[in-house]
Design a protein around this motif. Structure first.
Motif, short mmCIF file in Angstrom:
data_model
loop_
_atom_site.label_atom_id
_atom_site.label_comp_id
_atom_site.label_asym_id
_atom_site.label_seq_id
_atom_site.Cartn_x
_atom_site.Cartn_y
_atom_site.Cartn_z
N GLN A 199 0.82 -1.21 0.00
CA GLN A 199 0.00 0.00 0.00
C GLN A 199 0.85 1.26 0.00
OE1 GLN A 199 -3.88 -1.84 2.38
NE2 GLN A 199 -2.90 -0.03 3.16
N ALA A 200 2.00 1.20 0.66
CA ALA A 200 2.85 2.38 0.77
C ALA A 200 3.55 2.73 -0.55
CB ALA A 200 3.88 2.18 1.86
N THR A 201 3.78 1.72 -1.39
CA THR A 201 4.59 1.96 -2.59
C THR A 201 3.81 1.90 -3.90
OG1 THR A 201 5.23 -0.38 -2.66
CG2 THR A 201 6.68 1.12 -1.47
N ARG A 202 2.55 1.46 -3.88
CA ARG A 202 1.81 1.41 -5.15
C ARG A 202 1.46 2.82 -5.59
NH1 ARG A 202 -3.91 -1.31 -3.02
NH2 ARG A 202 -4.37 0.29 -1.45
N LYS A 203 1.63 3.07 -6.88
CA LYS A 203 1.48 4.42 -7.41
C LYS A 203 0.04 4.70 -7.83
CE LYS A 203 6.25 4.72 -9.06
NZ LYS A 203 7.12 4.94 -10.23
N PHE A 204 -0.28 5.98 -7.87
CA PHE A 204 -1.61 6.41 -8.30
C PHE A 204 -1.64 6.62 -9.81
CE2 PHE A 204 -1.15 8.26 -3.96
CZ PHE A 204 -2.03 7.39 -3.32
N VAL A 205 -2.78 6.32 -10.42
CA VAL A 205 -2.95 6.54 -11.86
C VAL A 205 -3.33 8.00 -12.08
CG1 VAL A 205 -4.34 5.97 -13.88
CG2 VAL A 205 -3.61 4.16 -12.31
N ILE A 206 -2.59 8.64 -12.98
CA ILE A 206 -2.83 10.05 -13.31
C ILE A 206 -3.17 10.16 -14.79
CG2 ILE A 206 -1.81 12.35 -13.40
CD1 ILE A 206 0.17 11.41 -11.24
N LEU A 207 -4.29 10.79 -15.09
CA LEU A 207 -4.65 11.10 -16.47
C LEU A 207 -4.34 12.57 -16.72
CD1 LEU A 207 -8.16 9.34 -16.64
CD2 LEU A 207 -5.89 8.34 -16.98
N GLU A 208 -3.53 12.85 -17.70
CA GLU A 208 -3.10 14.23 -17.94
C GLU A 208 -4.18 15.05 -18.65
OE1 GLU A 208 -0.58 15.33 -16.55
OE2 GLU A 208 0.62 13.56 -16.09
N GLN A 209 -5.15 14.37 -19.28
CA GLN A 209 -6.23 15.07 -19.98
C GLN A 209 -7.58 14.56 -19.48
OE1 GLN A 209 -5.00 13.96 -24.01
NE2 GLN A 209 -4.44 16.10 -24.40
N VAL A 210 -8.60 15.39 -19.61
CA VAL A 210 -9.94 15.01 -19.18
C VAL A 210 -10.47 13.92 -20.10
CG1 VAL A 210 -12.28 15.81 -18.71
CG2 VAL A 210 -10.34 17.37 -18.41
N PRO A 211 -10.86 12.76 -19.57
CA PRO A 211 -11.38 11.70 -20.43
C PRO A 211 -12.81 11.99 -20.88
CG PRO A 211 -11.49 11.01 -18.14
CD PRO A 211 -10.80 12.35 -18.14
N GLU A 212 -13.17 11.41 -22.01
CA GLU A 212 -14.55 11.52 -22.47
C GLU A 212 -15.44 10.53 -21.72
OE1 GLU A 212 -16.92 11.62 -26.72
OE2 GLU A 212 -15.31 10.18 -26.45
N SER A 213 -14.91 9.33 -21.46
CA SER A 213 -15.69 8.32 -20.75
C SER A 213 -14.75 7.40 -19.98
CB SER A 213 -16.54 7.49 -21.73
OG SER A 213 -15.70 6.73 -22.59
N VAL A 214 -15.28 6.83 -18.89
CA VAL A 214 -14.55 5.88 -18.07
C VAL A 214 -15.50 4.75 -17.69
CG1 VAL A 214 -13.22 5.48 -15.96
CG2 VAL A 214 -13.08 7.71 -17.12
N SER A 215 -15.14 3.52 -18.04
CA SER A 215 -15.95 2.35 -17.73
C SER A 215 -15.16 1.43 -16.81
CB SER A 215 -16.36 1.60 -19.00
OG SER A 215 -17.13 2.42 -19.84
N PHE A 216 -15.68 1.20 -15.62
CA PHE A 216 -15.01 0.32 -14.66
C PHE A 216 -15.48 -1.11 -14.84
CE2 PHE A 216 -14.51 4.46 -12.75
CZ PHE A 216 -13.27 4.40 -12.13
#
Length: 296
Positions: A142-159
């Motif tokens: 938990q201490a070392t896993r990185k966060f996902v960063i999107l540099e641009q605003v997405p049009e859609s996100v499906s989980f």
């Protein structure tokens, strides 16, 4: 040796302190960015959702009652300011530095004296160092896993829930070594291990085998960006065990969103892919090694 150990401890302390500082900054920024777009799995209340994101972001130690082999997850989509996005980049770098510092100290043991018993014992240096830093219960993953960063605003996100097998590619010699270790330690049925060794002798020296372990089920996100000037859509898939951050402004609406289903799909519902490269049936039973179809 003592000087080297002291240097390793100092490097670890610096990395841990830097991560703590960056996480405190990030926590403050996330707290202040009320009314920014936010979706969190299983939480509809905006205030509670933001608190949950802050808690998972700063969770680097084991919580009371947490399973020793489990990691906390928090699928979420979080719009943040560019200032916060830059801070998340700093957090990810601090996590990478901590990972390197932890690796450098792994496996080192030092002798400690027990004054009452008049004896000495060897203890892992990493446990001593982490305890002195106030992180005796550090959850390394938990201490070392990185966060996902999107540099641009997405049009859609499906989980979605992803059920991916853990596949490790090994050569013939490594397969033989693993079988011989099992045979020496009397793991599994010796007759089965000997049968696997015999089968291994029939393979070409340059063949590779795939070790297929039970699938790891985790959330992922299919992300799409509309590139207007090129009149096309760019797509990518990202891990979604942690919040996914993207640039936004206060009162923005979320991108088009398909939430993560409540539960993962039952096993066996997916069809075998027609582009599979690994045989379905294990070739070496005792170490779950499959042949690649290009060799079969």
């Amino acid at each position: 040796m003592n000087n080297i150990n002291s240097q390793l401890r100092a490097t670890l302390a610096t990395a841990m302190h830097h991560l703590e500082i960056q996480l405190r900054i990030l926590d403050r920024l996330l707290r202040e960015e009320e009314s920014y777009p936010l979706w969190v799995w299983h939480e509809k209340d905006p205030f509670k959702a933001r608190v949950q994101v802050r808690q998972i972001v700063t969770a680097i130690d084991y919580r009371d009652g947490q399973d020793p082999i489990s990691t906390c997850i928090c699928p979420a989509l979080v719009g943040v300011s560019y200032t916060t996005l830059e801070t998340i980049h700093h957090v990810n770098q601090a996590k990478a530095d901590l990972q390197e510092a932890l690796k450098s100290i792994d496996g080192i043991k030092i002798e400690e004296q027990n004054q009452e018993m008049g004896t000495s014992l060897l203890r892992p240096l990493i446990k001593i160092a982490l305890a002195s830093l106030g992180h005796a219960r550090l959850h390394r993953r938990q201490a070392t896993r990185k966060f996902v960063i999107l540099e641009q605003v997405p049009e859609s996100v499906s989980f979605i829930w992803s059920r991916l097998p853990k596949i490790e590619s090994i050569d013939i010699e490594e397969a033989r070594r693993r079988l011989e270790v099992r045979l020496e330690k009397a793991q599994s049925n010796p007759l089965l291990i000997k049968a696997d060794l015999s089968r291994l002798d029939r393979l070409a020296f340059n063949e590779r085998l795939a070790i297929v372990n039970p699938p790891h089920i985790h959330p992922r996100a299919n992300i799409a960006w509309r590139i207007i000037e090129e009149k096309r859509t760019r797509r990518a898939q990202k891990r979604a065990v942690l919040p996914i951050f993207y640039p936004a402004t206060r009162y923005d609406r979320l991108p088009r969103l398909r939430p993560l289903p409540e539960e993962p799909p039952l096993p066996g519902l997916r069809l075998r892919r027609n582009d599979a490269t690994i045989e379905t049936t294990p070739f070496l039973l005792t170490i779950r090694a499959h042949r690649y179809m290009s060799f079969a």
